[in-house]
Structures are given as structure tokens and as C-alpha cells.
Design an enzyme around this catalytic site. Structure first.
Site, PDB file in Angstrom:
ATOM      1  N   VAL A   1     -11.415   1.335 -15.101  1.00 10.00           N
ATOM      2  CA  VAL A   1     -11.591   1.101 -13.674  1.00 10.00           C
ATOM      3  C   VAL A   1     -11.997   1.533 -12.255  1.00 10.00           C
ATOM      4  O   VAL A   1     -10.211   1.873 -12.114  1.00 10.00           O
ATOM      5  CB  VAL A   1     -11.788  -0.047 -13.808  1.00 10.00           C
ATOM      6  CG1 VAL A   1     -12.201  -1.814 -12.624  1.00 10.00           C
ATOM      7  CG2 VAL A   1     -11.659  -0.912 -15.190  1.00 10.00           C
TER       8      VAL A   1
ATOM      9  N   GLU B   1       0.776  -0.941  -0.161  1.00  9.41           N
ATOM     10  CA  GLU B   1      -0.045  -0.059   0.090  1.00  9.41           C
ATOM     11  C   GLU B   1       0.959   1.431  -0.070  1.00  9.41           C
ATOM     12  O   GLU B   1       1.649   1.153   0.432  1.00  9.41           O
ATOM     13  CB  GLU B   1      -0.833  -0.024   0.985  1.00  9.41           C
ATOM     14  CG  GLU B   1      -1.417  -1.241   1.085  1.00  9.41           C
ATOM     15  CD  GLU B   1      -2.863  -1.667   0.621  1.00  9.41           C
ATOM     16  OE1 GLU B   1      -3.428  -0.099   0.119  1.00  9.41           O
ATOM     17  OE2 GLU B   1      -3.098  -2.322  -0.047  1.00  9.41           O
TER      18      GLU B   1
END
Ligand SMILES: *[C@@H]1O[C@H](CO)[C@@H](O)[C@H](O)[C@H]1NC(C)=O
Ligand SMILES: *[C@@H]1O[C@H](CO)[C@@H](O)[C@H](O)[C@H]1NC(C)=O
Ligand SMILES: *[C@@H]1O[C@H](CO)[C@@H](O)[C@H](O)[C@H]1NC(C)=O
Length: 357
Positions: free
Chosen positions: A191, A136
Site C-alpha cells: 500500500v 516525520e
């Protein structure tokens, strides 16, 4: 095995030794099984002697690497590393009862960062490496200071990590390839699963869509079956590879899998163009910073839409390289084996806070 049981009447100690003995036996059988040596293969007929000292056994044969948690709770198959990471020198496990005999423990940041109690509470065995693993971005990695004076090695998408685990990479083709551009019938796709109206990427999208048709897929939008996603996206000329936050080297599957592997031209929003060029050729992508405004970007895309030759320039690099998206958690962990074998005997990272920005 019986001889291993201490005469103590304390049942907990007896169970502990029994479990240790069983683990030692399993580890021994496992490493014997993995060896390709024909002599060893033959010897598998003979039952191995009960192992009394777990440390001396597996240390000769393999490094034990403990996954402190399954990342985000997702399980996958351990000890089946794909080439070039296959090795019988490492044994991966998620069994915390092997903590004391593990050579390294890998901590997936997001699974342990919410409380100190999620880290081991018993002392670290001497010589054990603690590996900090995180894919992350810093914007989504709270409590980095928890890791102060605990970590020995880093494992992340940052290219200066001890164990570099990018979301994707280029491989060189053996010979010059004639890449066939997938048939294109659509213009721009995006997306997006985390729709945050305040985010920079949504702001940019709102501006860009005033000037050019954008098909948007994801949780709050048109559904896109993940099975045919790449095929679906390949029909688009452009893909918005917009990262959720902007940090050095933070270039995710949005670029690698969704755009490059699908065979479309990425329009990137994230770190600087210079940073992207560390990883992919400069003529393989369009950066939003290349244009003073969203309108000018849209004009350029519309121009490329009409000028096939110019559009095809964005695929030239593919004669030499091909893009790869990461194949899931297992491969990331597999990379730790070689890195640990090459790790310095002593290493410590006083703090991640100043580095992971
Ligand atoms: C690629 O295309 C070129 C020119 O069209 C041709 O000469 C060459 O043989 C092709 N190479 C391959 C590997 O197909
Ligand atoms: C992609 O998939 C969506 C929904 O699954 C479909 O509506 C759309 O027509 C597809 N687009 C292309 C270009 O195949
Ligand atoms: C890892 O770092 C810790 C904390 O600084 C240190 O106590 C330990 O000796 C280090 N271990 C290795 C193998 O470098």
C-alpha cells in the site's frame, strides 16, 4: 467574579481578566470533577470559590500542557487518556490563551517549521518546557535549525527521545498464546500513497515485480478501503513495509499496523536490519538487505510460498508477543504527562540538527 474586575476603564484589560477568571473557574471545576475522592465528589455540590490566582490553583492539581497547534490541523479528544496513561495530574489544552500559565508547550514540527512567526512571539514564562514533537523522518523535517536554543524536551519515534512516541510496539502475552495465522490466498501486497518514481523503494519494487506477483494499492493504484484494510492485507503472505526514507528508528505504521497487526510477514526496506532488531524479533521479518538482489529475494519468497513449515517460522514469536499499532494522536500526547512530571527542572537542547539525522 465581579470583584476581580479592575476599576480600570480599559475594556481590553477588563475582558482579559474576565477571561482569565472564567478559565480559572473552568480549570478548577474540571480538576475537582476528575478527582475520585468521595469527599471531593460531594463537594461538587458546593460551588467552588472564585479563584483569583490561577497559578496556585492548577499548579497544585495538574500540569497544564498546551498543544501549540493541532498536528496537521487534525482535532481529537483531549484529556481522555487510555490506560496506562490516564492521569488526573495533567490538563491538556489547545487554547493558546493559556500559554502564560502552561507548564509545557508542545510544538508539532511540521506545523511551525515554515516560519519563525509560527512560534510564540511573547516571552516564555519562567520554568515552562518547550517540547518538540515530530513523527516525520529527518528527510521530511525542514528547518530544524529554527529550533536552536528553544527546545527543552524531544518527543518523537526516536527511541532516545525524552518522550518516546513510536508508531508501534510489542506487548508481552500474559501466557503463551497459540497464534492462528490468518488464511492466506494471496502473495505480496504493498500500500503506497506517496508514489515517487525516483525513490529507492519504487526502484526496488520495479525490480522485484519482474520476478514475483505484487498487488499494489494506494492513491495512484487499486483503491483499498481503509475500513477493511487489515482484513484485506491479512490474506497476503507478505507485505512490503517500505519506508519513504531511511533513518535510525524510523519504522512506521507500514511495519506495525499494515504488516504485523494485519498478520502478514513484513519485507522491510528502511534502516538496517540491526536497527529493526532493536524493536522486533529477528525472525519476524525479512529485510531486503538480507539478499544481494531483488531476484534472490523473490526466489526466497517463492520458496517460502511453497514451504508452509518454513513460512510459519515467521509467526513463532507471536506466542510470546503481540504487535500494537499506535492509536492516533491522542495517545502520543498522553505520554507527555508522566514524562513531564519526571523531567529535570532544567534541561535544554541547544540544537536538533546533529541529533535528528
Ligand atoms: C497451544 O497448542 C499446544 C499444542 O498444540 C497445546 O498443548 C496448548 O494447550 C495450546 N495452548 C493454548 C493456550 O491454547
Ligand atoms: C482487497 O480489496 C480490494 C479492493 O477493495 C479488492 O479488489 C481485493 O480483492 C481485496 N483483496 C483481498 C485479498 O481481499
Ligand atoms: C528551556 O530551554 C530554554 C532555552 O535554552 C531555557 O531558556 C529555559 O530556561 C529552559 N527551561 C527549562 C524548564 O528547562
Amino acid at each position: 467574579m465581579k470583584t476581580m474586575l479592575p476599576s480600570s476603564s480599559c475594556p481590553q484589560i477588563a475582558v482579559f481578566f474576565l477571561v482569565q477568571g472564567l478559565i480559572a473557574f473552568l480549570l478548577f471545576s474540571y480538576s475537582t470533577f476528575r478527582k475520585n475522592d468521595p469527599v471531593l465528589q460531594e463537594n461538587t455540590q458546593v460551588l467552588p470559590q472564585p479563584v483569583t490566582d490561577i497559578n496556585s490553583t492548577h499548579r497544585e492539581r495538574s500540569l497544564v500542557i498546551l498543544l501549540w497547534t493541532w498536528p496537521f490541523g487534525e482535532h481529537f479528544t483531549l484529556n481522555q487518556c487510555p490506560p496506562p496513561y490516564e492521569s488526573d495530574e495533567c490538563f491538556f489544552t489547545a487554547d493558546r490563551s493559556l500559554y502564560k500559565s502552561s507548564d509545557a508547550v508542545i510544538f508539532h514540527h511540521r506545523d511551525v517549521c515554515y516560519s519563525r512567526k509560527q512560534m510564540p512571539e511573547i516571552p516564555r514564562p519562567p520554568g515552562q518546557y518547550w517540547v518538540w514533537f515530530n513523527l516525520e523522518s529527518p528527510s521530511h523535517s525542514p528547518n530544524l535549525a529554527f529550533m536552536d536554543n528553544l527546545i527543552n524536551l524531544t518527543m518523537s519515534y526516536r527511541s532516545d527521545s525524552d518522550i518516546f512516541t513510536p508508531y508501534g510496539w510489542l506487548e508481552k502475552n500474559d501466557a503463551i498464546q497459540n497464534f492462528t495465522i490468518p488464511k492466506k490466498s494471496m502473495l505480496v501486497a504493498w500500500v503506497v500513497s506517496n508514489w515517487n518514481p525516483q525513490s529507492q523503494r519504487v526502484h526496488f519494487y520495479e525490480e522485484l515485480k519482474k520476478y514475483i506477483q505484487i498487488d499494489i494499492y494506494g492513491r495512484q493504484h487499486k483503491p483499498l478501503a481503509s475500513g477493511n484494510m487489515q482484513e484485506n492485507l491479512s490474506q497476503y503472505k507478505f507485505y512490503l513495509a517500505f519506508e519513504n526514507s531511511q533513518h535510525r528508528d524510523y519504522i512506521t505504521e507500514k511495519l506495525w499496523r499494515n504488516a504485523l497487526v494485519s498478520g502478514t510477514v513484513p519485507i522491510v526496506l528502511g534502516s538496517s536490519r540491526e536497527n529493526y532488531e532493536k524493536f522486533i524479533p529477528r525472525d519476524s521479518f525479512i529485510h531486503v538487505d538480507d539478499f544481494p538482489s531483488a531476484k534472490q529475494l523473490a526466489d526466497y519468497l517463492l520458496e517460502l510460498d511453497k514451504d508452509t513449515q518454513k513460512y510459519e517460522q515467521y509467526f513463532k514469536w507471536r506466542s510470546t508477543w503481540r504487535p500494537n499499532g499506535d492509536e492516533g494522536w491522542a495517545t502520543h500526547y498522553c505520554k507527555a504527562c508522566r514524562a513531564l512530571k519526571d523531567a529535570p527542572p532544567y534541561r535544554t537542547i541547544p540544537t536538533l540538527v546533529k541529533w535528528y539525522t
